[in-house]
Design a protein around this motif. Structure first.
Motif, PDB file in Angstrom:
ATOM      1  N   GLU A 174      -0.747  -2.576  -7.720  1.00 18.39           N
ATOM      2  CA  GLU A 174       0.675  -2.214  -7.849  1.00 18.39           C
ATOM      3  C   GLU A 174       1.490  -2.801  -6.697  1.00 18.39           C
ATOM      4  O   GLU A 174       2.612  -3.260  -6.898  1.00 18.39           O
TER       5      GLU A 174
ATOM      6  N   HIS B  83      11.265  -2.983 -14.202  1.00 15.06           N
ATOM      7  CA  HIS B  83       9.858  -2.674 -13.959  1.00 15.06           C
ATOM      8  C   HIS B  83       9.529  -2.637 -12.461  1.00 15.06           C
ATOM      9  O   HIS B  83       8.607  -1.932 -12.046  1.00 15.06           O
TER      10      HIS B  83
ATOM     11  N   THR C 107       7.685   0.351 -10.785  1.00 13.88           N
ATOM     12  CA  THR C 107       6.490   0.124  -9.963  1.00 13.88           C
ATOM     13  C   THR C 107       6.586   0.902  -8.647  1.00 13.88           C
ATOM     14  O   THR C 107       5.590   1.448  -8.169  1.00 13.88           O
TER      15      THR C 107
ATOM     16  N   GLN D 204       5.610   4.293  -9.459  1.00 17.21           N
ATOM     17  CA  GLN D 204       4.162   4.347  -9.739  1.00 17.21           C
ATOM     18  C   GLN D 204       3.361   4.390  -8.444  1.00 17.21           C
ATOM     19  O   GLN D 204       2.367   5.109  -8.342  1.00 17.21           O
TER      20      GLN D 204
ATOM     21  N   GLU E  52      -3.373  -3.374 -15.896  1.00 21.38           N
ATOM     22  CA  GLU E  52      -3.034  -2.036 -15.419  1.00 21.38           C
ATOM     23  C   GLU E  52      -3.379  -0.970 -16.466  1.00 21.38           C
ATOM     24  O   GLU E  52      -3.863   0.112 -16.131  1.00 21.38           O
TER      25      GLU E  52
ATOM     26  N   GLU F  64       3.577   1.522 -18.250  1.00 17.79           N
ATOM     27  CA  GLU F  64       2.974   0.188 -18.455  1.00 17.79           C
ATOM     28  C   GLU F  64       2.980  -0.176 -19.931  1.00 17.79           C
ATOM     29  O   GLU F  64       3.277  -1.313 -20.298  1.00 17.79           O
TER      30      GLU F  64
HETATM   31 FE   LIG Z   1       2.393  -0.824 -12.646  1.00 20.73          FE
END
Ligand SMILES: [Fe+2]
Length: 162
Positions: free
Chosen positions: A21, A47, A51, A54, A112, A142
């Protein structure tokens, strides 16, 4: 680290995806800058934000396990990112570069997805309910990102065919 138990493997893969990541977080802005299509640029930027969250989720999981958040080098993601960089620099037109970047980004998403899928299955087996909840959040993002990339690829191909 010796891998003796499922718990050891769980932690190993957690470190693997944490490293992945972080590499992806560094790469997405470069991809966004190179994107010709505005929608693709937006997708990469969106994204990148996901991320970040995440990574925070993974840090919470490390905390739940009373472990320091740290990554372990993941040669698989390094390879996928390297390949993507080669395609970005070799592509001779913006459309071809966009198509190549979508393919590279989907390879990342699929990597992922496989890692999160495994972590969720093991986490359930190990009774780590709270960790599984966070890992599922990441997995859902994802999967959605992958679907969005497929839609962008299809609409670009349709434009070209028209
Ligand atoms: Fe990711």
């Amino acid at each position: 680290m010796a891998l003796k138990t499922l718990e050891d493997l769980f932690v190993h893969f957690l470190r693997d995806i944490y490293y992945a990541e972080k590499q992806i977080l560094k790469t997405l802005p470069k991809m966004a800058r190179k994107a010709e299509s505005e929608q693709l640029r937006d997708a990469f930027e969106h994204h990148r934000e996901e991320t970040e969250s995440q990574i925070e989720n993974l840090e919470k999981v490390f905390e739940m396990l009373e472990l320091k958040a740290r990554g372990v080098t993941c040669e698989a993601i390094n390879g996928i990112i390297e390949e993507g960089k080669d395609i970005m620099s070799e592509a001779e037109s913006p459309d071809v570069r966009d198509a190549g970047m979508i393919a590279g980004a989907q390879a990342v998403e699929h990597y992922e997805i496989t890692r999160y899928g495994t972590l969720i299955a093991w986490g359930e087996q190990l009774g780590k309910k709270d960790a599984v909840k966070l890992l599922k959040e990441n997995l859902e993002q994802e999967v959605a990102a992958d679907k969005k990339l497929t839609d962008l690829a299809v609409s670009a191909l349709n434009r070209e065919a028209a």
